[in-house]
Design a protein around this motif. Sequence first.
Motif, mmCIF file in Angstrom:
data_model
loop_
_atom_site.group_PDB
_atom_site.id
_atom_site.type_symbol
_atom_site.label_atom_id
_atom_site.label_comp_id
_atom_site.label_asym_id
_atom_site.label_seq_id
_atom_site.Cartn_x
_atom_site.Cartn_y
_atom_site.Cartn_z
ATOM 1 N N VAL A 115 0.861 -1.184 0.000
ATOM 2 C CA VAL A 115 0.000 0.000 0.000
ATOM 3 C C VAL A 115 0.899 1.237 0.000
ATOM 4 N N ILE A 116 0.275 2.410 0.075
ATOM 5 C CA ILE A 116 1.072 3.632 0.068
ATOM 6 C C ILE A 116 1.728 3.817 1.436
ATOM 7 N N TYR B 200 9.691 9.546 5.716
ATOM 8 C CA TYR B 200 9.775 10.859 6.352
ATOM 9 C C TYR B 200 10.956 10.881 7.306
ATOM 10 N N LYS C 203 10.227 14.364 2.921
ATOM 11 C CA LYS C 203 9.142 13.379 2.989
ATOM 12 C C LYS C 203 8.709 13.106 1.560
ATOM 13 N N GLU C 204 8.495 11.850 1.247
ATOM 14 C CA GLU C 204 7.962 11.536 -0.076
ATOM 15 C C GLU C 204 7.135 10.268 0.049
ATOM 16 N N ASP C 205 5.962 10.283 -0.590
ATOM 17 C CA ASP C 205 5.116 9.091 -0.529
ATOM 18 C C ASP C 205 5.736 7.976 -1.362
ATOM 19 N N VAL D 47 4.519 4.942 -3.474
ATOM 20 C CA VAL D 47 3.252 4.508 -4.046
ATOM 21 C C VAL D 47 3.467 3.215 -4.819
ATOM 22 N N PRO D 48 2.719 2.175 -4.503
ATOM 23 C CA PRO D 48 2.909 0.919 -5.222
ATOM 24 C C PRO D 48 2.643 1.109 -6.717
ATOM 25 N N ILE E 280 4.289 2.817 -8.831
ATOM 26 C CA ILE E 280 4.758 4.075 -9.431
ATOM 27 C C ILE E 280 6.216 4.295 -9.062
ATOM 28 N N LYS F 196 9.248 6.348 -8.157
ATOM 29 C CA LYS F 196 9.487 7.672 -7.597
ATOM 30 C C LYS F 196 10.848 7.687 -6.937
ATOM 31 N N CYS G 295 7.214 6.247 8.908
ATOM 32 C CA CYS G 295 6.233 6.157 7.827
ATOM 33 C C CYS G 295 5.162 7.187 8.142
ATOM 34 N N ALA G 296 4.906 8.101 7.193
ATOM 35 C CA ALA G 296 3.970 9.187 7.472
ATOM 36 C C ALA G 296 2.596 8.965 6.851
ATOM 37 N N GLU G 297 2.460 7.998 5.959
ATOM 38 C CA GLU G 297 1.146 7.769 5.353
ATOM 39 C C GLU G 297 0.510 6.564 6.020
ATOM 40 N N TYR G 298 -0.689 6.764 6.531
ATOM 41 C CA TYR G 298 -1.351 5.690 7.279
ATOM 42 C C TYR G 298 -1.420 4.408 6.433
ATOM 43 N N PRO H 200 -4.322 2.080 -2.161
ATOM 44 C CA PRO H 200 -4.981 0.779 -2.204
ATOM 45 C C PRO H 200 -5.209 0.172 -0.814
ATOM 46 N N THR I 188 3.309 15.629 -1.628
ATOM 47 C CA THR I 188 4.332 14.578 -1.555
ATOM 48 C C THR I 188 3.907 13.308 -2.301
ATOM 49 N N ASP J 230 1.029 15.371 6.580
ATOM 50 C CA ASP J 230 0.771 14.098 7.270
ATOM 51 C C ASP J 230 1.352 14.039 8.687
ATOM 52 N N PRO K 207 4.218 12.096 13.015
ATOM 53 C CA PRO K 207 3.204 11.851 11.988
ATOM 54 C C PRO K 207 1.822 11.690 12.602
#
Lengths: 314, 536
Positions: free
Chosen positions: A137-138, A142, A149-151, A153-154, A156, A158, A174-177, B151, B310, B385, B453
């Motif tokens: 997942v995303i 961070y 910080k950069e996401d 993304v599965p 993609i 980057k 990890c900053a994205e849930y 996802p 981001t 975030d 976060p």
Amino acid sequence: MYSVDKLDASSFVEGVDRVFIIILGFSFLFLIVLTFLMVWFIFKYRKSKHPKAVQIEGNTKLEIAWTGGAFILVIALFFVGWAGYKPMLNVPDDAMKITAIARMWQFNFLYENGKMTDSLVIPVDQAVELDLVALDVIHSLYIPAFRVKEDMVPGIEKNMWFKSLREGGYDLFCAEYCGLEHSFMNARVRVLSDSAYQAWYVDTTKVEIPTDIPAWQAGLRVMQKNGCVACHTSDGNKLVGPTYLGVYGHMVEVETGGRTRQVMADSMYIRNSILDPGSDIVKGYNKGLMLSYEGLVSDEEIGLIIEYLKHLNN
Amino acid sequence: MINAKLERREPSFYDVSERKGILAWILSTDHKRIGLLYLYSIMSFFIIGAILGLLMKLELLAPGKTIMEAKTYNGVFTLHGIIMIFLIVIPGLPAVFGNFMLPILIGAKDVAFPRLNLLSWYIYIFGAILAVASQFMSGGPPDTGWTFYAPYSFKTTTNMLPAVLGAFVLGFSSILTGLNFIVTIHRMRAPGMTWLKMPLFPWTLYGTAWIQLLATPVIGITLLMTVGERIFNIGFFDPALGGDPILYQHLFWIYSHPAVYVMILPAMGAISEILPTFAQKTIFGYKAIIISTLAIAFVGYFVWGHHMFTSGMSGVALYVFSILTFLVAIPSGVKVFNWISTIYKGSINLKTPFYWAVSFIFVFMIGGLTGLVLGALATDVHVHDTHFVVAHFHFIVFGGVGFAFMGAIHYWFPKMFGRMYEETWANVGWLIFFIGFLTLYLPMFYLGIAGMPRRYFDYLPQFHGGNIISSLGAIVMIMGLVIIITNLVRSAKFGNPVESDNPWNGKTLEWTVESPPSLENFEEIPIIDKGPYDYE
């Protein structure tokens, strides 16, 4: 120690912090002046002191002035923010490449010589480019001390880059849930001197498993290192995956290709569950949450994990 | 609700109904009863949402497990978000005060489509039941956050579909209310009430209604795509099926950012009603406020990308979204200047609604100014975030919308219920709430800048101090809230009957009708020949 106040933790800190100071400084000024005016007006024009209001419908000149002033100001602030960000977009040509791999709920870092770690080790004063790979997942990589910080993304491709100017240890979050153990998905960044880094880098022994501890303890280390314990407990509790307690040497009900069957949890079964977790799904659990650890754990390490599982039966 | 002191010319709408008991409410097409239905529903959900928020803050009182497991925590913040956003602040002021006050403010007997209006409430309740029921079905409470990001939302084994369908259904309620208000405002203004003689609350409802009508379908489509993907494995968003997770984020924020303006615009409208009344002074720059309302509604469509700095957009997209975000700050700033100028040289009546209104301006300024940090690329990357964002949007959505809602309910309370609340308790409640609010959310700015976060069940020791202060603030704020709500609920039934139909000396039309209004609001439809805030 992680810290936000080391201005040379990365080459971005100074620029980003300058933008913080400009915007926050302006904001404080604005807030204080307007709040002061507001409180002053309330005090001065309260009903008991000022029984009759003076009707003012507006003041076109003043209104045009403050709209124009606000326009100029926000455009200026936009440029400040842009200027602080621009260096992050342009990866230097001499940047060293590392692949950062995220999965629920663990970071791994793959170096060009095939070395794989769970903490990010980089040399000081060297631009580093991370290729960001998310397996499920995303996630978002961070490093607060570096202001980056950069996401991730599965699917993609980057990247991100930074250059640390100071040796030391920093936190990486990890900053994205990303689910259950999101808040435990963190890692360390170790910035080493060039010589220390070189010495570390050439040492490609995959996992430094101490030989002076019992095999089952070493097995537990392997599992902690690979993040297994985030989803599997050793005390019988059910998390995302089944518990380790009482598995080894017992019959397990699994679904294989839509068919339910009983299998013996022997060494072959454990090995298969690590390298091809999608093939046999323990009843009551979901497919697709665990990804293959092929290439991440060696046969020797799987042996140690099995020793640990055996140990749990005692 | 017979008023003892005031002689009534017509019976109150509370006393006129063909039906008895609860049927008089749930089958009524009277805009005032529907407004109150929304008020009671929203209040009930708000109490649940606030308790969930408090539980989260208690969990964060110390690192590690404090009162709940990570799984529970993730479910709690998801439900907190869904309830607060979809069930409370999006319907919020339009559904409650828009329904109750809009027709009266423009001199009409009801909204244009009264039955459609009741249908909106039923759809709202149906959506709410779906969303809340998702908590209790097998599979467990959804744990995706209110954003349902792909996802992850396809991978989680929890009960996500009912929650998504609930949000989808709620969207229709929003669209129908928007449609109803647009037609009402176009067609049903009293004779003589030209566009530029219309009060500002209806103006903001008008801007809001257009956003609801145009932006909500996008989230509807997005949520349907999500359902399609989960049930039929169509690969829209999941890269494993050939989809693009970033597409989901674009579609989600194309609605959900304008939705922030759906929340805040009516709040601004309510403030623009309260300030002139308590300053006994016409609003400063009436036209500028209207223009800024429409500008916010319009530019608000084009700034969604700032949620995704981001995510990996191209450089050009980043700059464009950043600059548009800064531009939307201008009309918001203009409104603040106008409000402060409105109290200049006024004759200020220091009453509870006024305290809420000025504290609204204060917290809204903090919310808006910290928005600049998030609009600027360099700083957004660092605080995106993190708890900084959480603090920022609570200052806007809870500070802004919440304070305005509280101001509005104290302002219109005597009109809606024909009774007055206990003023001392109302002021004490406001003060405690205000202090608690700042103590709760200000440390979160610090935590965010320090790098904590958001959506974190557990945190590293360096974040402990800020979290302790924040959690204590939550307790104080909830205490204030208990005082405020108890006072309002008690006073609606037992408060002193109002002595005048116009206790604040307001100039807009609602103060010319009886308290509470009669069934058809006006004995005679008024003819308007002057501006809405005419204190000359």
